[in-house]
Scaffold this active site. Sequence first.
Site, PDB file in Angstrom:
ATOM      1  N   TYR A 151       0.835  -1.211   0.000  1.00 30.16           N
ATOM      2  CA  TYR A 151       0.000   0.000   0.000  1.00 30.16           C
ATOM      3  C   TYR A 151       0.864   1.252   0.000  1.00 30.16           C
ATOM      4  CZ  TYR A 151      -2.985   3.787   1.573  1.00 30.16           C
ATOM      5  OH  TYR A 151      -3.620   5.005   1.674  1.00 30.16           O
ATOM      6  N   LYS A 155       1.183   4.410  -2.795  1.00 27.93           N
ATOM      7  CA  LYS A 155       0.965   5.832  -2.497  1.00 27.93           C
ATOM      8  C   LYS A 155       2.228   6.649  -2.788  1.00 27.93           C
ATOM      9  CE  LYS A 155      -3.290   5.692  -1.764  1.00 27.93           C
ATOM     10  NZ  LYS A 155      -4.332   6.575  -2.300  1.00 27.93           N
TER      11      LYS A 155
HETATM   12  N1  LIG Z   1      -8.184   6.687   5.799  1.00 33.18           N
HETATM   13  C1  LIG Z   1      -6.912   7.033   5.830  1.00 33.18           C
HETATM   14  O1  LIG Z   1      -6.272   7.024   6.898  1.00 33.18           O
HETATM   15  C2  LIG Z   1      -6.229   7.484   4.560  1.00 33.18           C
HETATM   16  C3  LIG Z   1      -5.015   8.193   4.687  1.00 33.18           C
HETATM   17  C4  LIG Z   1      -4.368   8.614   3.543  1.00 33.18           C
HETATM   18  C5  LIG Z   1      -4.916   8.361   2.292  1.00 33.18           C
HETATM   19  N2  LIG Z   1      -6.094   7.692   2.199  1.00 33.18           N
HETATM   20  C6  LIG Z   1      -6.628   7.441   0.851  1.00 33.18           C
HETATM   21  O2  LIG Z   1      -7.906   8.042   0.746  1.00 33.18           O
HETATM   22  C7  LIG Z   1      -8.644   7.401  -0.289  1.00 33.18           C
HETATM   23  C8  LIG Z   1     -10.049   7.127   0.208  1.00 33.18           C
HETATM   24  O3  LIG Z   1     -10.001   6.198   1.269  1.00 33.18           O
HETATM   25  P1  LIG Z   1     -10.902   6.329   2.584  1.00 33.18           P
HETATM   26  O4  LIG Z   1      -9.980   6.442   3.732  1.00 33.18           O
HETATM   27  O5  LIG Z   1     -11.947   7.342   2.388  1.00 33.18           O
HETATM   28  O6  LIG Z   1     -11.489   4.842   2.686  1.00 33.18           O
HETATM   29  P2  LIG Z   1     -12.919   4.225   2.342  1.00 33.18           P
HETATM   30  O7  LIG Z   1     -13.965   4.851   3.189  1.00 33.18           O
HETATM   31  O8  LIG Z   1     -12.701   2.766   2.419  1.00 33.18           O
HETATM   32  O9  LIG Z   1     -13.197   4.671   0.838  1.00 33.18           O
HETATM   33  C9  LIG Z   1     -12.613   4.033  -0.273  1.00 33.18           C
HETATM   34  C10 LIG Z   1     -13.453   4.332  -1.492  1.00 33.18           C
HETATM   35  O10 LIG Z   1     -12.797   3.768  -2.631  1.00 33.18           O
HETATM   36  C11 LIG Z   1     -13.693   2.919  -3.314  1.00 33.18           C
HETATM   37  N3  LIG Z   1     -13.010   1.821  -3.997  1.00 33.18           N
HETATM   38  C12 LIG Z   1     -12.104   0.952  -3.488  1.00 33.18           C
HETATM   39  N4  LIG Z   1     -11.736   0.062  -4.424  1.00 33.18           N
HETATM   40  C13 LIG Z   1     -12.429   0.376  -5.556  1.00 33.18           C
HETATM   41  C14 LIG Z   1     -12.487  -0.165  -6.864  1.00 33.18           C
HETATM   42  N5  LIG Z   1     -11.756  -1.234  -7.216  1.00 33.18           N
HETATM   43  N6  LIG Z   1     -13.310   0.409  -7.766  1.00 33.18           N
HETATM   44  C15 LIG Z   1     -14.061   1.475  -7.423  1.00 33.18           C
HETATM   45  N7  LIG Z   1     -14.048   2.038  -6.197  1.00 33.18           N
HETATM   46  C16 LIG Z   1     -13.241   1.496  -5.280  1.00 33.18           C
HETATM   47  C17 LIG Z   1     -14.630   2.407  -2.220  1.00 33.18           C
HETATM   48  O11 LIG Z   1     -15.831   1.956  -2.806  1.00 33.18           O
HETATM   49  P3  LIG Z   1     -16.337   0.409  -2.717  1.00 33.18           P
HETATM   50  O12 LIG Z   1     -16.694   0.164  -1.278  1.00 33.18           O
HETATM   51  O13 LIG Z   1     -17.488   0.393  -3.636  1.00 33.18           O
HETATM   52  O14 LIG Z   1     -15.183  -0.452  -3.144  1.00 33.18           O
HETATM   53  C18 LIG Z   1     -14.818   3.676  -1.403  1.00 33.18           C
HETATM   54  O15 LIG Z   1     -15.773   4.499  -2.009  1.00 33.18           O
HETATM   55  C19 LIG Z   1      -7.851   6.152  -0.662  1.00 33.18           C
HETATM   56  O16 LIG Z   1      -7.149   6.394  -1.857  1.00 33.18           O
HETATM   57  C20 LIG Z   1      -6.879   5.979   0.495  1.00 33.18           C
HETATM   58  O17 LIG Z   1      -5.706   5.338   0.089  1.00 33.18           O
HETATM   59  C21 LIG Z   1      -6.759   7.252   3.303  1.00 33.18           C
END
Ligand SMILES: NC(=O)c1ccc[n+]([C@@H]2O[C@H](COP(=O)([O-])OP(=O)(O)OC[C@H]3O[C@@H](n4cnc5c(N)ncnc54)[C@H](OP(=O)(O)O)[C@@H]3O)[C@@H](O)[C@H]2O)c1
Length: 261
Positions: A151, A155
């Site tokens: 992961y 990133k």
């Molecule tokens: N949470 C953290 O601590 C954090 C920190 C830094 C960066 N981020 C980044 O922020 C972004 C959003 O994550 P989040 O934290 O908001 O988590 P989240 O609530 O799990 O959201 C992830 C989103 O991505 C979608 N997704 C995942 N795989 C997919 C696929 N194959 N095709 C289409 N949609 C897909 C999910 O939809 P489905 O459920 O339909 O798959 C969901 O809408 C990610 O890129 C993550 O790496 C998160």
Amino acid sequence: MTQSRPLAVITGASSGIGYELAKCCVEHGFDVVVAADEPEIHTAAAELRKTGASVQPIEADLATYEGVESLYGALGGRPVAALLANAGRGLGRAFLDQEFSDIQRVIDTNVTGTLYLVQKVGRDMRALGAGRILITGSIAGFMPGTFQAVYNGTKALLDSFSFALRAELQGSGVTVTCLIPGPTETEFFERADMQDTKVATDKKQPASEVAKSGFEAMMRGEAEVITGWQNKLRAALAHVAPAGALAEQHRAMAKPGGAYE
Ligand SMILES: NC(=O)c1ccc[n+]([C@@H]2O[C@H](COP(=O)([O-])OP(=O)(O)OC[C@H]3O[C@@H](n4cnc5c(N)ncnc54)[C@H](OP(=O)(O)O)[C@@H]3O)[C@@H](O)[C@H]2O)c1
């Protein structure tokens, strides 16, 4: 969809940061196309519609070429004013203990699908001489991800790519902004099988705060936004600390069972 309002496309908009980014867009006068893999995207779209904006949900697996093409096809040639490439997933635990199919899915979603979509929409933006691209990277990209190795690598690629694309597009009318969050309160850790880790149980930044910073930076055309002062500090440290020390620091955050030590 009305033709007068600008269009924003937000991926991963069914929950977490993506949903909040979509909310920022509809509250600031955009029509939106929101995409995610699961049917929950329709529930999210219904919520977003309450603001009065036009909201088109697309259920597509953005880890596949077909999924990206179906999202792109659904735009029907309408100019995209803003692309918020946010869909992504994590994967905790030791690399040797992970299923390779899960590893592949992380790479295909975070890297291949994101780049494929950014290239398609980016070409149209360049031809029009206008557009904004926001890529959700992560502070994880600044440090080797012990117990989340692949992961963090994905990133690191996105963080780096975002700056490079921005430089390539200088003077084109298209801006690229990298949203660089730290740990954020979303479903991410549960989906990544990391609930028993310290990072999952520690207090985290609200997704709404992270999205607001990202949206505002995108609208200003800035290169990056590291959300929150603690993450700014972590990022500064990551730029000077040796990689081995950062890998050890990450172990403490992401070690399975680490929440209970
Ligand atoms: N949470 C953290 O601590 C954090 C920190 C830094 C960066 N981020 C980044 O922020 C972004 C959003 O994550 P989040 O934290 O908001 O988590 P989240 O609530 O799990 O959201 C992830 C989103 O991505 C979608 N997704 C995942 N795989 C997919 C696929 N194959 N095709 C289409 N949609 C897909 C999910 O939809 P489905 O459920 O339909 O798959 C969901 O809408 C990610 O890129 C993550 O790496 C998160």
